[in-house]
Design a protein around this motif. Structure first.
Motif, PDB file in Angstrom:
ATOM      1  N   MET A 145       0.838  -1.206   0.000  1.00 47.36           N
ATOM      2  CA  MET A 145       0.000   0.000   0.000  1.00 47.36           C
ATOM      3  C   MET A 145       0.870   1.253   0.000  1.00 47.36           C
ATOM      4  SD  MET A 145      -2.902  -1.243   2.748  1.00 47.36           S
ATOM      5  CE  MET A 145      -3.592   0.388   2.935  1.00 47.36           C
ATOM      6  N   ILE A 146       1.945   1.246   0.808  1.00 48.20           N
ATOM      7  CA  ILE A 146       2.852   2.392   0.838  1.00 48.20           C
ATOM      8  C   ILE A 146       3.541   2.544  -0.511  1.00 48.20           C
ATOM      9  CG2 ILE A 146       4.917   3.341   1.937  1.00 48.20           C
ATOM     10  CD1 ILE A 146       4.084   1.797   4.481  1.00 48.20           C
ATOM     11  N   ARG A 147       3.947   1.412  -1.103  1.00 49.51           N
ATOM     12  CA  ARG A 147       4.606   1.449  -2.416  1.00 49.51           C
ATOM     13  C   ARG A 147       3.718   2.138  -3.441  1.00 49.51           C
ATOM     14  NH1 ARG A 147       4.572  -0.143  -7.234  1.00 49.51           N
ATOM     15  NH2 ARG A 147       2.584  -1.168  -6.870  1.00 49.51           N
ATOM     16  N   ALA A 148       2.427   1.827  -3.445  1.00 55.21           N
ATOM     17  CA  ALA A 148       1.507   2.437  -4.407  1.00 55.21           C
ATOM     18  C   ALA A 148       1.430   3.950  -4.220  1.00 55.21           C
ATOM     19  CB  ALA A 148       0.119   1.811  -4.261  1.00 55.21           C
ATOM     20  N   GLN A 149       1.445   4.401  -2.956  1.00 54.62           N
ATOM     21  CA  GLN A 149       1.400   5.841  -2.695  1.00 54.62           C
ATOM     22  C   GLN A 149       2.686   6.527  -3.138  1.00 54.62           C
ATOM     23  OE1 GLN A 149       0.208   6.641   1.390  1.00 54.62           O
ATOM     24  NE2 GLN A 149      -1.200   4.925   1.388  1.00 54.62           N
ATOM     25  N   VAL A 150       3.835   5.920  -2.824  1.00 50.90           N
ATOM     26  CA  VAL A 150       5.110   6.511  -3.214  1.00 50.90           C
ATOM     27  C   VAL A 150       5.254   6.534  -4.729  1.00 50.90           C
ATOM     28  CG1 VAL A 150       7.632   6.250  -3.063  1.00 50.90           C
ATOM     29  CG2 VAL A 150       6.210   5.849  -1.044  1.00 50.90           C
ATOM     30  N   ASP A 151       4.787   5.483  -5.377  1.00 50.50           N
ATOM     31  CA  ASP A 151       4.878   5.391  -6.836  1.00 50.50           C
ATOM     32  C   ASP A 151       4.168   6.563  -7.502  1.00 50.50           C
ATOM     33  OD1 ASP A 151       5.765   4.078  -9.136  1.00 50.50           O
ATOM     34  OD2 ASP A 151       3.844   3.084  -9.415  1.00 50.50           O
ATOM     35  N   GLN A 152       3.054   6.993  -6.923  1.00 47.09           N
ATOM     36  CA  GLN A 152       2.314   8.129  -7.475  1.00 47.09           C
ATOM     37  C   GLN A 152       3.056   9.446  -7.267  1.00 47.09           C
ATOM     38  OE1 GLN A 152      -1.519   7.983  -5.610  1.00 47.09           O
ATOM     39  NE2 GLN A 152      -2.205   6.182  -6.731  1.00 47.09           N
ATOM     40  N   LEU A 153       3.870   9.533  -6.210  1.00 44.94           N
ATOM     41  CA  LEU A 153       4.564  10.780  -5.887  1.00 44.94           C
ATOM     42  C   LEU A 153       5.779  11.027  -6.774  1.00 44.94           C
ATOM     43  CD1 LEU A 153       4.561  10.621  -1.971  1.00 44.94           C
ATOM     44  CD2 LEU A 153       3.149  12.101  -3.405  1.00 44.94           C
ATOM     45  N   LEU A 154       6.424   9.962  -7.250  1.00 47.92           N
ATOM     46  CA  LEU A 154       7.696  10.091  -7.954  1.00 47.92           C
ATOM     47  C   LEU A 154       7.479  10.157  -9.461  1.00 47.92           C
ATOM     48  CD1 LEU A 154       9.943   7.623  -5.918  1.00 47.92           C
ATOM     49  CD2 LEU A 154       9.556  10.066  -5.569  1.00 47.92           C
ATOM     50  N   SER A 155       8.042  11.195 -10.066  1.00 47.10           N
ATOM     51  CA  SER A 155       7.909  11.379 -11.505  1.00 47.10           C
ATOM     52  C   SER A 155       8.584  10.246 -12.267  1.00 47.10           C
ATOM     53  CB  SER A 155       8.534  12.717 -11.910  1.00 47.10           C
ATOM     54  OG  SER A 155       8.660  12.800 -13.316  1.00 47.10           O
ATOM     55  N   PRO A 156       8.000   9.796 -13.385  1.00 50.04           N
ATOM     56  CA  PRO A 156       8.660   8.782 -14.226  1.00 50.04           C
ATOM     57  C   PRO A 156      10.007   9.256 -14.769  1.00 50.04           C
ATOM     58  CG  PRO A 156       6.336   8.991 -14.806  1.00 50.04           C
ATOM     59  CD  PRO A 156       6.654  10.127 -13.874  1.00 50.04           C
ATOM     60  N   SER A 157      10.224  10.589 -14.798  1.00 51.82           N
ATOM     61  CA  SER A 157      11.480  11.125 -15.330  1.00 51.82           C
ATOM     62  C   SER A 157      12.606  11.115 -14.304  1.00 51.82           C
ATOM     63  CB  SER A 157      11.264  12.564 -15.823  1.00 51.82           C
ATOM     64  OG  SER A 157      10.973  13.436 -14.742  1.00 51.82           O
ATOM     65  N   LEU A 158      12.336  10.612 -13.104  1.00 50.68           N
ATOM     66  CA  LEU A 158      13.355  10.625 -12.063  1.00 50.68           C
ATOM     67  C   LEU A 158      14.568   9.780 -12.446  1.00 50.68           C
ATOM     68  CD1 LEU A 158      13.912  11.748  -9.247  1.00 50.68           C
ATOM     69  CD2 LEU A 158      12.859   9.692  -8.293  1.00 50.68           C
ATOM     70  N   GLY A 159      14.318   8.649 -13.087  1.00 48.71           N
ATOM     71  CA  GLY A 159      15.416   7.784 -13.510  1.00 48.71           C
ATOM     72  C   GLY A 159      16.333   8.453 -14.528  1.00 48.71           C
ATOM     73  N   PRO A 160      15.781   8.963 -15.660  1.00 52.66           N
ATOM     74  CA  PRO A 160      16.640   9.676 -16.619  1.00 52.66           C
ATOM     75  C   PRO A 160      17.378  10.864 -16.010  1.00 52.66           C
ATOM     76  CG  PRO A 160      14.507   9.178 -17.595  1.00 52.66           C
ATOM     77  CD  PRO A 160      14.415   8.794 -16.168  1.00 52.66           C
TER      78      PRO A 160
END
Length: 481
Positions: A145-160
């Motif tokens: 459940m926490i993972r799902a919330q954090v996933d929404q907070l982090l931009s997909p561009s964070l890796g690049p």
């Protein structure tokens, strides 16, 4: 020392698995889940499964995973970096873990947290950035459940963005001095025009912005934040205070600031305890001023951490003057002063329409002289009085206010360790207040609130002052004070 309940039984860490063997043993859903998890990494995955289910077989074929199509033997673990025992049979999994431990290989037995050398976290993947959430095996559903919330907070561009930062790391270390200048560069890199360009998918523009930023970075001068740490509870620290603490090279803190709050600063920041608590001053105010100036002149970014609000009995004026004289920039970060936290603990209205329209902050020491201060007349007319460091001046405050005409029946609230888990609430009337000084069971900072508005507080969780009326209060009562 931290509360044992607040300490982890497992140390969070990341294993290096690139081009290293990680073995999963099992035929069913448990093994399938672990193989899928490992596909987020560059590990060489080996599946030991004599009769894998169809979904697991398909995953192995699609991803060219090495498959050992035999019943498990301890030799299958030779050379592995990590082992996952995922057969679905508790006894078999424990035997696999034992074989791994014989070879000094960390192992994980699925759904048996007491038989694991490490736990499998829920992962938010923005490679090379990863956020791992663990519950030490206690609540896998909670971690998801926490993972799902954090996933929404982090931009997909964070890796690049992180990969671009890695390309510039060598140049930054060569061009910019270690310390605050580098940290400010990276803060601007990750939150400014470079990040905006990456987020828009314009990598070439991002590279140009990063190069421009590197060329135009100036050496960062020393700077001091005078930060209000609030009344004690770490979750009452403001967001601005937290940001300053994460930027600071040095944290200069008073004795009344709890260790939990000090620990919220950067892990590698220097820490200077300067005391400033009644009876245990480890540094004089002049010495504190000199320390702030010395750190600022050395180019340090400094947080001066004060209990409550720095502008309320925090002697900030003297520190600001010293910094101004030395030409060192500074700013004030307000905090929640103890009077507000104490009132919140008591659900106490500091102002109340038709009853109290004024609020007075005092330490009570100005009531010990021969001349009654002007604010005492306001108290008589209904103002609420918040007395800081109230236990040591309780008798003089009560005596002078009653002599000035404030009724002995006026309600008072006493709060020790306002806002903290170990807070203690007491209530009574002004005539009982002198006994507070003789109470040796109140060792923490005490706030006293006096006035007609206090009668509107919630006394459900407080104890009456009269329950332990010491001899000094009895003597005052007998004398008619």
């Amino acid at each position: 020392m931290p509360n044992r309940d607040d300490q982890l039984s497992a140390f969070p860490a990341f294993f290096r698995v690139e081009d290293r063997d990680v073995v999963v043993v099992g035929n069913g859903d448990e093994a399938l889940a672990k193989v899928r998890l490992l596909l987020n990494t560059r590990a060489r995955i080996a599946l030991v499964a004599d009769a894998p289910e169809a979904a697991l077989t398909n995953l192995v074929i699609q991803n060219n995973i090495r498959h050992v199509a035999r019943a498990f033997e301890p030799a299958h673990l030779d050379g592995a970096t990590l082992v996952f025992a995922a057969t679905g049979d508790a006894a078999a999994d424990r035997a696999i873990v034992d074989a791994a431990r014989d070879r000094k290989i960390p192992a994980n037995a699925v759904d048996q947290p007491d038989y694991c050398d490490f736990y499998t976290p829920a992962i938010v993947n923005r490679a090379p950035v990863a956020v791992a959430i663990g519950t030490e095996g206690a609540g896998p559903v909670l971690s998801q459940m926490i993972r799902a919330q954090v996933d929404q907070l982090l931009s997909p561009s964070l890796g690049p963005l992180a990969r671009l930062a890695d390309l510039y790391r060598g140049a930054v270390e060569h061009v910019l001095p270690r310390g605050a200048t580098r940290r400010v560069f990276w803060r601007r890199f990750f939150s400014g025009t470079v990040a905006d360009a990456v987020n828009a998918g314009q990598i070439a523009d991002a590279e140009r912005e990063a190069s421009r930023l590197l060329k135009t970075m100036e050496t960062i001068e020393g700077h001091v934040w005078l930060v209000g740490a609030g009344p004690g509870s770490e979750d009452l620290l403001t967001l601005r205070a937290q940001r300053a603490m994460m930027e600071a090279d040095a944290i200069v803190y008073d004795a009344l600031v709890p260790a939990e709050v000090v620990a919220m600063g950067r892990r590698d920041a220097e820490r200077f305890s300067v005391g400033k608590r009644k009876g245990c001053h480890s540094k004089s105010q002049d010495e504190i001023n000199d320390l702030l100036v010395e750190l600022g002149r050395a180019g340090k970014r400094v947080v001066r951490l004060k209990s409550g609000d720095p502008l309320v009995y925090g002697r900030a004026a003297e520190e600001m003057q010293a910094l101004r004289t030395a030409g060192i920039s500074y700013e004030i970060v307000p905090g929640i002063t103890s009077a507000f936290a104490a009132a919140a603990d008591f659900e106490l209205p500091l102002t109340l329409r038709g009853v109290a329209s004024s609020l007075i902050f005092t330490t009570g020491h100005d009531l010990t002289g021969d001349i009654l201060p002007d604010w005492a007349s306001l108290a008589i007319s209904g103002a609420t009085i918040a007395v800081y460091m109230g236990r040591t001046v309780a008798a003089s405050v009560a005596e002078r206010l009653m002599q000035a005409g404030l009724p002995a029946e006026t309600t008072v609230a006493v709060i020790e360790n306002a806002s903290r888990r170990d807070k203690r609430l007491l209530h009574g009337v002004l005539g009982e207040l002198p006994g507070l000084e003789a109470r040796d069971d109140l060792g923490g900072p005490v706030m006293v609130i006096i006035g007609d508005a206090v009668a509107g507080a919630n006394f459900t969780h407080s104890e009456p002052l009269a329950a332990r009326l010491p001899a000094v209060a009895e003597r005052l009562a007998v004398s008619g004070v």
